[in-house]
Design an enzyme around this catalytic site. Structure first.
Site, short mmCIF file in Angstrom:
data_model
loop_
_atom_site.label_atom_id
_atom_site.label_comp_id
_atom_site.label_asym_id
_atom_site.label_seq_id
_atom_site.Cartn_x
_atom_site.Cartn_y
_atom_site.Cartn_z
N THR A 196 80.11 -7.20 88.33
CA THR A 196 79.83 -8.41 87.56
C THR A 196 80.19 -8.27 85.98
O THR A 196 80.30 -7.01 85.48
CB THR A 196 78.30 -8.49 87.45
OG1 THR A 196 77.90 -9.69 86.65
CG2 THR A 196 77.37 -7.35 87.27
N ASP A 197 80.41 -9.25 85.51
CA ASP A 197 80.87 -9.20 84.03
C ASP A 197 79.51 -8.66 83.21
O ASP A 197 79.85 -8.51 81.88
CB ASP A 197 81.43 -10.37 83.65
CG ASP A 197 80.44 -11.61 83.60
OD1 ASP A 197 79.53 -11.70 84.07
OD2 ASP A 197 80.86 -12.46 83.14
N GLU A 198 78.38 -8.88 83.66
CA GLU A 198 77.01 -8.48 82.99
C GLU A 198 76.92 -7.02 82.65
O GLU A 198 76.25 -6.61 81.55
CB GLU A 198 76.00 -8.96 83.78
CG GLU A 198 76.07 -10.40 84.10
CD GLU A 198 74.50 -10.90 84.53
OE1 GLU A 198 73.49 -10.11 84.34
OE2 GLU A 198 74.42 -12.09 84.84
N PHE B 156 75.74 -14.87 99.72
CA PHE B 156 76.50 -16.22 99.04
C PHE B 156 77.78 -15.77 98.91
O PHE B 156 78.32 -16.33 99.98
CB PHE B 156 75.84 -16.47 97.40
CG PHE B 156 76.55 -17.28 96.70
CD1 PHE B 156 76.98 -18.56 97.14
CD2 PHE B 156 76.71 -17.02 95.50
CE1 PHE B 156 77.87 -19.23 96.36
CE2 PHE B 156 77.54 -17.78 94.55
CZ PHE B 156 78.18 -18.79 94.91
N TYR C 287 69.06 -5.62 86.13
CA TYR C 287 70.20 -5.62 87.08
C TYR C 287 71.82 -5.29 86.83
O TYR C 287 72.38 -4.47 87.36
CB TYR C 287 70.31 -7.46 87.47
CG TYR C 287 71.63 -7.91 88.06
CD1 TYR C 287 71.77 -7.60 89.32
CD2 TYR C 287 72.70 -8.45 87.19
CE1 TYR C 287 73.23 -7.80 89.83
CE2 TYR C 287 73.79 -8.98 87.87
CZ TYR C 287 73.98 -8.62 89.19
OH TYR C 287 75.51 -9.00 89.57
N LYS D 17 74.22 -2.28 88.02
CA LYS D 17 75.58 -2.52 88.40
C LYS D 17 76.22 -1.55 87.71
O LYS D 17 77.57 -1.31 88.18
CB LYS D 17 75.94 -4.02 88.41
CG LYS D 17 75.30 -5.12 89.44
CD LYS D 17 75.74 -4.89 90.46
CE LYS D 17 77.00 -5.31 90.88
NZ LYS D 17 77.40 -5.18 92.46
N GLY E 46 65.25 -10.62 77.24
CA GLY E 46 66.64 -9.94 76.88
C GLY E 46 67.74 -10.87 77.33
O GLY E 46 68.71 -10.28 77.77
N LYS F 39 71.70 -6.26 105.44
CA LYS F 39 70.24 -6.16 105.68
C LYS F 39 69.35 -7.33 106.01
O LYS F 39 68.20 -7.49 106.59
CB LYS F 39 69.49 -5.35 104.35
CG LYS F 39 68.06 -4.90 104.42
CD LYS F 39 67.69 -4.50 103.25
CE LYS F 39 66.09 -4.04 103.20
NZ LYS F 39 65.80 -3.50 101.64
#
Ligand code: NAD
Ligand code: DAU
Length: 351
Positions: free
Chosen positions: A132-134, A14, A157, A161, A290, A37
């Protein structure tokens, strides 16, 4: 910076596809090597318009494949990496965490090991990690993530990261690898696999399928148009300071349910359906395990230091996005049907 040969990993995905297109078209003197990939999320249809450009090369490969990476670094004399390849979907990380640990953690380490091996000196080299901000965890009603917010990842995830961010900083600290990291909020726009909220719901509304809202729908995300993220990556790649981190955000917080209602309204209008008909598809389902409550980015460092700001507002971006999915039904059918694999074989296997 005089970088000329850039390896972009995850370029068929994306965000990666927008970054590849931007760089190929804007910098004709750069060689862009897209290394991907082609998992379920990677799709060369995203890049048909640049596939034949002389400054673009596609290599099908895994970031865990050190030997192939060695060959690519050698052959293309890679002097910068923009690393986007990852497993990216939180729900999938809950059911299959190992794939995330392998690609996001081990894959990032493998890529940096190869870069270190091939970059005899680090002059003019750059390893750019797109994150990412996560990694910062979850916010309450108030406050924003800044570059100094302590890491507190809560899903497999985001933990993968966060691990890769830590490794990137550790390689900078230990080996002087020239790195830069950006941590971005939720992206939306063309080419996003319809498992993420916005493309999934556009698809479902079109097909008159239910819209599964997790929990109460009161989680908050900060949404950024993917082309603005690609522009920010361009700015950071060229002007960011080595060793620094930059937060990227849209200053555009929405509670999920409010966003979904807005999307329903736009879809009713675009599909010529009676006002309120798409909203009837909303179905509250069991919450994500979560589920992080709120993400919100303070992107003032990027604005103050490098002058970047989002170019369009959410109303405009969302409308463009809906239009793109409605005009690209074949894309949506292909990525959801497996026809894409056939397309890939026909187009690329025999090259
Ligand atoms: P995506 O899932 O759409 O694309 C990921 C791409 O990586 C795909 O083309 C896939 O084929 C490729 N890939 C996966 N595993 C690979 C491997 N082992 N080797 C080589 N290629 C592999 O993801 P996206 O949403 O475009 O996200 C890109 C990057 O940006 C990720 O690192 C993600 O963590 C980060 N990010 C995403 C968002 C978002 O809202 N989507 C926000 C902030 C940061
Ligand atoms: O914040 C950046 C992150 O944004 C990226 O790092 C991730 O790669 C990207 O996937 C995205 O993560 P989210 O989990 O926030 O995105 P997602 O589109 O999956 O979900 C957005 C919100 O919508 C979230 O609160 C969960 C909710 N949701 C999602 C889906 C797919 C639903 O209520 N129903 C759904 O069916």
């Amino acid at each position: 910076m005089s970088t000329k040969s850039i390896l972009i990993t995850g370029g068929a995905g994306f965000i990666g596809s927008h970054v590849v297109r931007l760089f190929v078209n804007k910098y004709s003197d750069y060689q862009i090597v897209n290394y991907d990939k082609l998992t379920y999320a990677g799709n060369l249809e995203n890049l048909v318009d640049v596939a034949d450009k002389s400054n673009y090369t596609f290599v099908k490969g895994d970031i865990l494949d050190e030997q192939l990476l060695d060959e690519v670094f050698e052959k293309h004399e890679i002097d910068a990496v923009i690393h986007l390849a990852a497993e990216s979907h939180v729900d999938r990380s809950i059911t299959n965490p190992n794939a995330f640990i392998e690609t996001n953690v081990m894959g990032t380490a493998t890529l940096m090991n190869v870069a270190r091996k091939h970059w005899k000196d680090f002059n003019g080299k750059l390893f750019y990690h797109v994150s990412t901000d996560e990694v910062y965890g979850s916010l309450g009603k108030e406050g924003y993530f800044t570059e100094t917010t302590p890491y507190d990842p809560r899903s497999p995830y985001s933990a993968s990261k966060a691990s890769s961010d830590h490794l990137v900083r550790a390689y900078h600290h230990t080996y002087d690898l020239p790195v830069v990291i950006s941590n971005c909020s939720n992206n939306y726009g063309a080419n996003q696999f319809p498992e993420k909220l916005i493309p999934l719901f556009i698809h479902n509304i079109k097909e008159n399928k239910s819209l599964p809202v997790y929990g109460k729908g009161d989680n908050v995300r900060d949404w950024l148009w993917v082309n603005d993220h690609a522009d920010a990556i361009d700015v950071i790649f060229h002007s960011g300071k080595v060793g620094e981190t930059y937060n990227i955000g849209g200053n555009n917080e929405w509670q999920n349910i409010e966003l979904i209602k807005k999307l329903c309204e736009i879809m009713d209008e675009k599909l010529g359906r009676a006002a309120g008909s798409s909203e009837k598809l909303i179905t509250y389902v069991k919450d994500r395990q979560g589920h992080d409550k709120r993400y919100a980015i303070d992107a003032s460092k990027l604005k103050n230091d490098l002058g970047w700001e989002p170019s369009i507002d959410f109303a405009e971006g969302l409308e463009k996005t809906v239009d793109w999915y409605l005009q690209n039904e074949a894309w949506l059918k292909n990525v959801t049907s497996g026809a894409y694999q056939k397309y890939y074989q026909e187009q690329y296997q025999n090259r």
